[in-house]
Design a protein around this motif. Structure first.
Motif, PDB file in Angstrom:
ATOM      1  N   VAL A 101      25.972  26.460  27.911  1.00 48.82           N
ATOM      2  CA  VAL A 101      25.348  26.848  29.015  1.00 48.82           C
ATOM      3  C   VAL A 101      25.640  28.157  29.499  1.00 48.82           C
ATOM      4  CG1 VAL A 101      24.971  24.371  29.770  1.00 48.82           C
ATOM      5  CG2 VAL A 101      26.714  25.765  30.643  1.00 48.82           C
ATOM      6  N   VAL A 102      24.808  28.899  30.341  1.00 51.68           N
ATOM      7  CA  VAL A 102      25.196  30.235  30.768  1.00 51.68           C
ATOM      8  C   VAL A 102      25.507  29.958  32.379  1.00 51.68           C
ATOM      9  CG1 VAL A 102      24.485  32.604  30.900  1.00 51.68           C
ATOM     10  CG2 VAL A 102      24.046  31.249  28.955  1.00 51.68           C
ATOM     11  N   GLU A 103      26.935  30.374  32.762  1.00 55.08           N
ATOM     12  CA  GLU A 103      27.265  30.386  34.191  1.00 55.08           C
ATOM     13  C   GLU A 103      27.665  31.677  34.530  1.00 55.08           C
ATOM     14  OE1 GLU A 103      29.817  27.190  34.703  1.00 55.08           O
ATOM     15  OE2 GLU A 103      28.249  25.366  34.066  1.00 55.08           O
ATOM     16  N   ALA A 104      27.124  32.469  35.401  1.00 52.23           N
ATOM     17  CA  ALA A 104      27.480  33.685  35.944  1.00 52.23           C
ATOM     18  C   ALA A 104      27.525  34.552  34.836  1.00 52.23           C
ATOM     19  CB  ALA A 104      28.768  33.377  36.773  1.00 52.23           C
ATOM     20  N   ALA A 105      26.750  34.548  33.764  1.00 54.04           N
ATOM     21  CA  ALA A 105      26.560  35.369  32.785  1.00 54.04           C
ATOM     22  C   ALA A 105      27.792  35.371  31.469  1.00 54.04           C
ATOM     23  CB  ALA A 105      26.652  36.830  33.212  1.00 54.04           C
ATOM     24  N   VAL A 106      28.510  33.922  31.739  1.00 48.93           N
ATOM     25  CA  VAL A 106      29.401  33.547  30.880  1.00 48.93           C
ATOM     26  C   VAL A 106      28.862  32.370  30.226  1.00 48.93           C
ATOM     27  CG1 VAL A 106      31.725  32.673  30.482  1.00 48.93           C
ATOM     28  CG2 VAL A 106      31.128  34.693  32.395  1.00 48.93           C
ATOM     29  N   ILE A 107      28.985  32.400  28.981  1.00 49.46           N
ATOM     30  CA  ILE A 107      28.719  31.418  28.109  1.00 49.46           C
ATOM     31  C   ILE A 107      29.753  30.319  27.995  1.00 49.46           C
ATOM     32  CG2 ILE A 107      28.219  30.503  25.712  1.00 49.46           C
ATOM     33  CD1 ILE A 107      26.911  33.265  25.197  1.00 49.46           C
ATOM     34  N   MET A 108      29.346  29.064  28.363  1.00 50.48           N
ATOM     35  CA  MET A 108      30.417  27.972  28.627  1.00 50.48           C
ATOM     36  C   MET A 108      29.796  26.716  27.587  1.00 50.48           C
ATOM     37  SD  MET A 108      32.354  29.230  30.957  1.00 50.48           S
ATOM     38  CE  MET A 108      33.404  27.831  31.700  1.00 50.48           C
ATOM     39  N   LEU A 109      30.888  25.778  27.334  1.00 49.04           N
ATOM     40  CA  LEU A 109      30.546  24.809  26.640  1.00 49.04           C
ATOM     41  C   LEU A 109      30.918  23.765  27.588  1.00 49.04           C
ATOM     42  CD1 LEU A 109      32.300  25.559  23.148  1.00 49.04           C
ATOM     43  CD2 LEU A 109      29.721  25.594  23.756  1.00 49.04           C
ATOM     44  N   ARG A 110      30.040  22.918  27.823  1.00 49.32           N
ATOM     45  CA  ARG A 110      30.121  21.749  28.832  1.00 49.32           C
ATOM     46  C   ARG A 110      29.884  20.401  28.312  1.00 49.32           C
ATOM     47  NH1 ARG A 110      33.242  23.668  33.098  1.00 49.32           N
ATOM     48  NH2 ARG A 110      32.089  25.559  34.017  1.00 49.32           N
ATOM     49  N   SER A 111      30.049  19.332  28.795  1.00 48.58           N
ATOM     50  CA  SER A 111      29.929  17.807  28.330  1.00 48.58           C
ATOM     51  C   SER A 111      29.534  17.449  29.661  1.00 48.58           C
ATOM     52  CB  SER A 111      31.400  17.313  28.013  1.00 48.58           C
ATOM     53  OG  SER A 111      31.069  15.920  27.606  1.00 48.58           O
ATOM     54  N   TYR A 112      28.121  16.651  29.503  1.00 47.91           N
ATOM     55  CA  TYR A 112      27.430  16.143  30.627  1.00 47.91           C
ATOM     56  C   TYR A 112      27.380  14.433  30.345  1.00 47.91           C
ATOM     57  CZ  TYR A 112      26.333  20.842  31.737  1.00 47.91           C
ATOM     58  OH  TYR A 112      26.633  22.111  31.969  1.00 47.91           O
ATOM     59  N   TRP A 113      27.183  13.653  31.399  1.00 48.38           N
ATOM     60  CA  TRP A 113      26.984  12.341  31.219  1.00 48.38           C
ATOM     61  C   TRP A 113      25.835  11.776  32.001  1.00 48.38           C
ATOM     62  CZ3 TRP A 113      29.759   9.452  28.276  1.00 48.38           C
ATOM     63  CH2 TRP A 113      31.130   9.892  27.530  1.00 48.38           C
ATOM     64  N   GLY A 114      25.071  10.899  31.530  1.00 46.90           N
ATOM     65  CA  GLY A 114      23.946  10.459  32.384  1.00 46.90           C
ATOM     66  C   GLY A 114      24.593   9.221  33.354  1.00 46.90           C
ATOM     67  N   GLN A 115      23.702   8.420  33.990  1.00 46.64           N
ATOM     68  CA  GLN A 115      23.871   7.924  35.025  1.00 46.64           C
ATOM     69  C   GLN A 115      24.527   6.222  34.540  1.00 46.64           C
ATOM     70  OE1 GLN A 115      21.000   8.365  34.454  1.00 46.64           O
ATOM     71  NE2 GLN A 115      19.813   6.753  34.625  1.00 46.64           N
TER      72      GLN A 115
END
Length: 123
Positions: A101-115
């Motif tokens: 993802v891109v956060e504040a113009a910075v490329i980030m690797l994130r992990s997300y979970w469903g409910q």
């Protein structure tokens, strides 16, 4: 913000089938590996199956030959086809997505979970 929405859980008799569905949406540059995990009451959350963006899969031994994970990269979705279900498959199933993802113009690797979605297999 990235969201994972799951569906497809329910109550089924032993030997039956269910298909879980999970869709990732939001400000995603690219979805990388996706997977399904499960957590039974009083136990830790464990990996069930994972799939890379290239389609390589990995399964926990207890579901090999019964479960199949697949994905649609164009739709950022992942599926889990569960056949020959057993009572020990009863758990809350969680979708996971590793995304760029891109956060504040910075490329980030994130992990997300469903409910989470409940799967109950009766004997």
């Amino acid at each position: 913000q990235v969201q994972l929405v799951e569906s497809g859980g329910g109550l089924v008799q032993a030997g039956g089938s269910l298909r879980l569905f999970c869709a990732a949406s939001g400000s995603i540059f690219r979805v990388n590996a996706m997977g399904w995990y499960r957590q039974a009451p009083g136990k830790e959350r464990d990996m069930v199956a994972t799939i890379t963006s290239g389609g390589s899969t990995n399964y926990v031994d207890s579901v090999k030959g019964r479960f199949t994970i697949s994905r649609d990269n164009a739709k950022n979705t992942v599926y889990l086809q569960m056949n020959s279900l057993k009572p020990e498959d009863t758990a809350v199933y969680y979708c996971n997505a590793n995304a760029t993802v891109v956060e504040a113009a910075v490329i980030m690797l994130r992990s997300y979970w469903g409910q989470g979605t409940q799967v109950t297999v009766s004997s």
